[in-house]
Design an enzyme around this catalytic site. Structure first.
Site, PDB file in Angstrom:
ATOM      1  N   LYS A  28       0.825  -1.212   0.000  1.00 24.04           N
ATOM      2  CA  LYS A  28       0.000   0.000   0.000  1.00 24.04           C
ATOM      3  C   LYS A  28       0.859   1.262   0.000  1.00 24.04           C
ATOM      4  CE  LYS A  28      -2.709   1.097   3.558  1.00 24.04           C
ATOM      5  NZ  LYS A  28      -3.899   1.331   4.412  1.00 24.04           N
ATOM      6  N   SER A 174       7.437   9.211  12.168  1.00 21.90           N
ATOM      7  CA  SER A 174       6.305   9.144  11.251  1.00 21.90           C
ATOM      8  C   SER A 174       6.793   9.251   9.813  1.00 21.90           C
ATOM      9  CB  SER A 174       5.306  10.277  11.528  1.00 21.90           C
ATOM     10  OG  SER A 174       4.317  10.319  10.515  1.00 21.90           O
ATOM     11  N   ASP A 327       2.249  -0.757  12.132  1.00 26.07           N
ATOM     12  CA  ASP A 327       0.926  -1.231  11.726  1.00 26.07           C
ATOM     13  C   ASP A 327       0.667  -2.680  12.111  1.00 26.07           C
ATOM     14  OD1 ASP A 327       0.038   1.153  10.588  1.00 26.07           O
ATOM     15  OD2 ASP A 327       0.990   0.711   8.669  1.00 26.07           O
TER      16      ASP A 327
END
Length: 450
Positions: A28, A174, A327
């Protein structure tokens, strides 16, 4: 409610051995970036293996809205005829990024240094997520942002007419923030410098270099320093998207906890900034093997085989590993239930600002299933009960979060009693073939309202 329709309750029950080949979708993260960078080239970028989940399709729609020609040619095959760096047109409509934090944050960065205005929105989950971490740095380039209280969507970004390059230290680990700043830096003169104290997934740096940008990465006392020279002429590419390790996590982890399982997942991307879960599982004693190591699209790739692993032990996961598996903590917490002893996950506060508060969502759901869980702001501890140890028998809230829904369904494949989720609809945003793929392997699940 699902972000894209009525709720889809689903129940998973104890399954026989999971066996076969799991062809999981394309990565993704790389799929989003392929579309965006393709739109910032002049000429045609050809992409195969693109993930066609709703998150990525929303990014494709957004690139069309900014003026790129994005064409679907068949399963996973797309072309993007771009408009060049600084060539984005002003969208006529609001940009709806659905459930995708990656999509909206990267696109905001990509348009922030062009003299155009765009308004962004998303589903209920995305509208609740903080955008200040993006609007603060793009404001340093000269962009202006107008959103709801707390810096939340819907939000209008007025791009900088005369952008300046910046030097920015990312305040939290991040990859989305780092990538947004680098994409904004593409249309700023001079050099944009991003410093990250903890390394995060590096797909953006790799792909920028692959598209012809001048980008360098050095390790210093400050941290990892990425320097990008602005206003390049990006060159269109042919991209083969590796299969998504975050999607592979679900059939892999299900195989580890379902008795007798043996599952092969071919072509998995093993970028070291993404492979923390597999390292952790091996430390726990999981039976994982990597076969046919190779490279595709500038990324390391292998075929991953996972077998039932009844002798896994709980461990303490190093906090500095969190960025490489952020994740995957929800599904790791499920595996931890079937290990022996506690698994301690520290340095995971970023999970509280994902599609849901994933620490709270997993803790409450696992407790309903009979597990013992401890948590604080930055830590999740799951006390394992060994193979076949999780009682199950509960309905868990997905909180509009695809990874929460899939994690609890995987728990149901090995728990003593069935495990249900209130809404499996969000799974389509990242892993649209999860249900048929798992059923092909032998997993037992049913749509509760079918």
């Amino acid at each position: 409610m699902s972000g894209h329709g009525d709720p889809i309750p689903m129940t998973a029950r104890k399954s026989g051995p999971l066996r076969g080949t799991a062809d999981v979708p394309g990565d993704k993260s790389i799929s989003h970036r392929s579309l965006i960078l393709g739109a910032l080239c002049v000429g045609e970028t050809h992409i195969t293996g693109l993930l066609e989940g709703q998150d990525v399709l929303d990014t494709a729609h957004a690139m069309r809205a900014f003026g790129a020609e994005v064409t679907h040619h068949g399963p996973g095959e797309w072309t993007v005829n771009g408009v060049g760096v600084g060539g984005f047109a002003e969208p006529e409509q609001v940009i709806d990024c659905g459930n995708s934090g990656t999509g909206v944050r990267l696109i905001m960065g990509a348009m922030a240094t062009s003299p155009i205005t765009a308004t962004f929105t998303g589903d209920a989950s995305l509208r609740g997520r903080p955008m200040g971490r993006i609007t603060d740095p793009i404001g340093l380039f000269g962009a202006q942002s107008y959103g709801r209280q707390g810096g939340r969507l819907p939000m209008t970004i007025v791009g900088a007419a005369d952008p300046v390059s910046i030097r920015y230290t990312v305040p939290m680990p991040s990859a989305q923030v780092k990538s947004a700043v680098l994409l904004a830096g593409l249309n700023a003169p001079g050099q944009t410098v991003v410093i990250e104290k903890e390394a995060t997934r590096d797909h953006t740096e790799r792909m920028l270099a692959g598209f012809g940008a001048e980008v360098s990465v050095t390790e210093t006392d400050e941290g990892r320093v990425i320097t990008l020279t602005g206003q390049p002429e990006l060159q269109p590419q042919t991209i083969v998207v590796p299969r998504d390790p975050s999607s592979a996590a679900f059939p892999v982890c299900a195989a580890l906890i379902v008795e007798g399982s043996d599952v092969l997942v071919p072509g998995i991307g093993l970028n070291p900034t993404r492979a923390g879960l597999f390292t952790t599982l091996q430390e726990m004693g999981a039976n994982l093997t990597f076969e046919n190591m190779r490279e595709a699209g500038g990324e390391p790739v292998a075929d991953l085989r996972a077998r039932f692993s009844p002798d896994m032990k709980g461990i303490e996961v190093p906090p500095d590993r969190a960025p490489s598996m952020i994740d995957e903590y929800p599904i790791l917490s499920v595996v931890a239930c079937f290990a022996t002893g506690p698994t301690t996950m520290k340095g995971v506060k970023e999970l509280r600002v994902k599609e849901s508060d994933r620490i709270d969502a997993m803790a409450r759901g696992l407790e309903r299933c009979g597990a013992t869980v401890d948590e604080d702001e930055d830590t999740l501890i799951v006390h394992g009960m060994g193979p076949n140890g999780l009682p199950g028998g509960a309905t868990c809230a997905s909180h509009l979060d695809h990874r929460i829904a899939m994690s609890f369904l995987c728990a149901g494949f090995a728990a003593q009693k069935p495990v249900s989720v209130d809404d499996a609809g969000p799974i389509s945003t990242s892993f649209p073939i999860f249900e048929p793929l798992m059923e092909t392997l032998g997993a037992q699940m049913v749509r509760s309202n079918a």
